[in-house]
Design a protein around this motif. Structure first.
Motif, PDB file in Angstrom:
ATOM      1  N   LEU A 149       0.792  -1.407  -0.291  1.00 17.00           N
ATOM      2  CA  LEU A 149      -0.331   0.116   0.102  1.00 17.00           C
ATOM      3  C   LEU A 149       0.432   1.487   0.473  1.00 17.00           C
ATOM      4  N   VAL A 150       2.145   1.091   1.234  1.00 18.87           N
ATOM      5  CA  VAL A 150       2.645   2.737   0.520  1.00 18.87           C
ATOM      6  C   VAL A 150       3.115   2.832  -0.802  1.00 18.87           C
ATOM      7  N   SER A 151       4.347   1.759  -0.787  1.00 17.67           N
ATOM      8  CA  SER A 151       4.327   1.586  -2.371  1.00 17.67           C
ATOM      9  C   SER A 151       3.278   2.379  -3.575  1.00 17.67           C
ATOM     10  N   VAL A 152       2.378   2.019  -3.609  1.00 14.91           N
ATOM     11  CA  VAL A 152       1.133   2.062  -4.340  1.00 14.91           C
ATOM     12  C   VAL A 152       1.333   3.414  -3.458  1.00 14.91           C
ATOM     13  N   MET A 153       0.839   3.823  -2.768  1.00 17.28           N
ATOM     14  CA  MET A 153       0.673   5.553  -2.321  1.00 17.28           C
ATOM     15  C   MET A 153       2.127   6.223  -2.626  1.00 17.28           C
ATOM     16  N   VAL A 154       3.065   5.997  -2.569  1.00 14.23           N
ATOM     17  CA  VAL A 154       4.015   6.538  -3.367  1.00 14.23           C
ATOM     18  C   VAL A 154       3.631   6.693  -5.136  1.00 14.23           C
ATOM     19  N   LEU A 155       3.610   6.058  -5.481  1.00 12.87           N
ATOM     20  CA  LEU A 155       3.059   5.814  -7.082  1.00 12.87           C
ATOM     21  C   LEU A 155       2.443   6.986  -7.476  1.00 12.87           C
ATOM     22  N   ALA A 156       1.137   6.664  -6.309  1.00 11.55           N
ATOM     23  CA  ALA A 156      -0.198   8.015  -6.936  1.00 11.55           C
ATOM     24  C   ALA A 156       0.565   9.025  -6.813  1.00 11.55           C
ATOM     25  N   ALA A 157       0.903   9.314  -5.708  1.00 11.83           N
ATOM     26  CA  ALA A 157       1.364  10.888  -6.045  1.00 11.83           C
ATOM     27  C   ALA A 157       2.371  10.919  -6.668  1.00 11.83           C
ATOM     28  N   GLY A 158       3.282  10.457  -6.542  1.00 14.00           N
ATOM     29  CA  GLY A 158       3.460  11.075  -7.913  1.00 14.00           C
ATOM     30  C   GLY A 158       2.888  10.982  -9.396  1.00 14.00           C
ATOM     31  N   VAL A 175       2.163  20.867  -3.754  1.00 12.88           N
ATOM     32  CA  VAL A 175       3.534  20.288  -2.101  1.00 12.88           C
ATOM     33  C   VAL A 175       2.369  19.101  -1.487  1.00 12.88           C
ATOM     34  N   LEU A 176       1.406  19.157  -1.101  1.00 15.35           N
ATOM     35  CA  LEU A 176       1.117  17.889  -0.497  1.00 15.35           C
ATOM     36  C   LEU A 176       1.026  15.979  -1.154  1.00 15.35           C
ATOM     37  N   SER A 177       1.280  16.210  -2.723  1.00 20.51           N
ATOM     38  CA  SER A 177       1.601  14.900  -3.104  1.00 20.51           C
ATOM     39  C   SER A 177       2.716  14.553  -2.843  1.00 20.51           C
ATOM     40  N   SER A 178       3.706  16.121  -2.645  1.00 23.04           N
ATOM     41  CA  SER A 178       5.257  15.745  -2.613  1.00 23.04           C
ATOM     42  C   SER A 178       5.502  15.009  -1.006  1.00 23.04           C
ATOM     43  N   LEU A 179       4.521  15.362  -0.069  1.00 19.44           N
ATOM     44  CA  LEU A 179       4.795  15.604   1.819  1.00 19.44           C
ATOM     45  C   LEU A 179       4.633  14.043   1.697  1.00 19.44           C
TER      46      LEU A 179
END
Length: 188
Positions: free
Chosen positions: A75-84, A143-147
């Motif tokens: 889930l954390v990996s998907v979260m980082v991908l979705a943030a990008g 900014v939020l996506s980067s955080l």
């Protein structure tokens, strides 16, 4: 178990950042609908970029909500991908907003025609305000996506001392073998 330290994922900050991200994305979608209703169909406006961009920008917020409830590296990996992906969508949506802010009130081919000049003036200002709000929410969302990506990347198994089998970090002694302090060998 001395040689392992649990995977560190700040669930509280992921929850708060996810809620803020979804609020920004929702505001972008609402302003995108306002822009679509009061603007004539031009090649640029038919793309509905703020609506689609807002939906894409909401994805890391939704995944951050799930990741904050369950410590799962997938889930954390998907979260980082979705943030990008959300950062890319925010850039495209802010580009759309900048382009549409340059339209003037006298552009008859862009806005719907109304008989009353007061109604025309108010609607044009409302559309400009919606596009300015889209631009502001895109900047905040960037900014939020980067955080969100930063919070997720800190806990991803890309660390050289992460053990995939157990989900824990392998720690090694720092200097001399008698030292009891265990330190991760990867410096990030």
């Amino acid at each position: 178990m001395d040689r392992y330290r649990y995977l560190i994922f700040n669930q509280k900050s992921a929850l708060i950042l996810g809620i803020l991200q979804m609020a920004c994305a929702g505001l972008c979608v609402v302003c995108g609908f306002m822009d679509a209703v009061f603007r004539k169909d031009t090649p640029l406006s038919t793309t509905r970029t703020p609506v689609w961009g807002g939906l894409i920008m909401a994805s890391p917020g939704v995944v951050a909500q799930f990741a904050s409830q369950r410590k799962n590296s997938m889930l954390v990996s998907v979260m980082v991908l979705a943030a990008g992906l959300s950062c890319v969508a925010a850039v495209f949506t802010s580009g759309y907003s900048c382009l549409t802010l340059t339209y003037g009130e006298d552009d008859e081919e862009v806005f719907h025609h109304h008989d009353s000049p007061q109604v025309t003036f108010v609607l044009h200002r409302m559309v400009k305000g919606a596009n300015a709000t889209i631009l502001l929410t895109c900047i905040i969302s960037l900014v939020l996506s980067s955080l969100i990506a930063y919070v997720g990347c800190r806990s991803l198994p890309c660390c050289g001392c992460y053990d995939v089998r157990t989900g824990l970090e392998t720690l090694v002694p720092q200097c001399d073998p008698g030292d009891t302090e265990m330190v991760c060998t990867w410096q990030g």
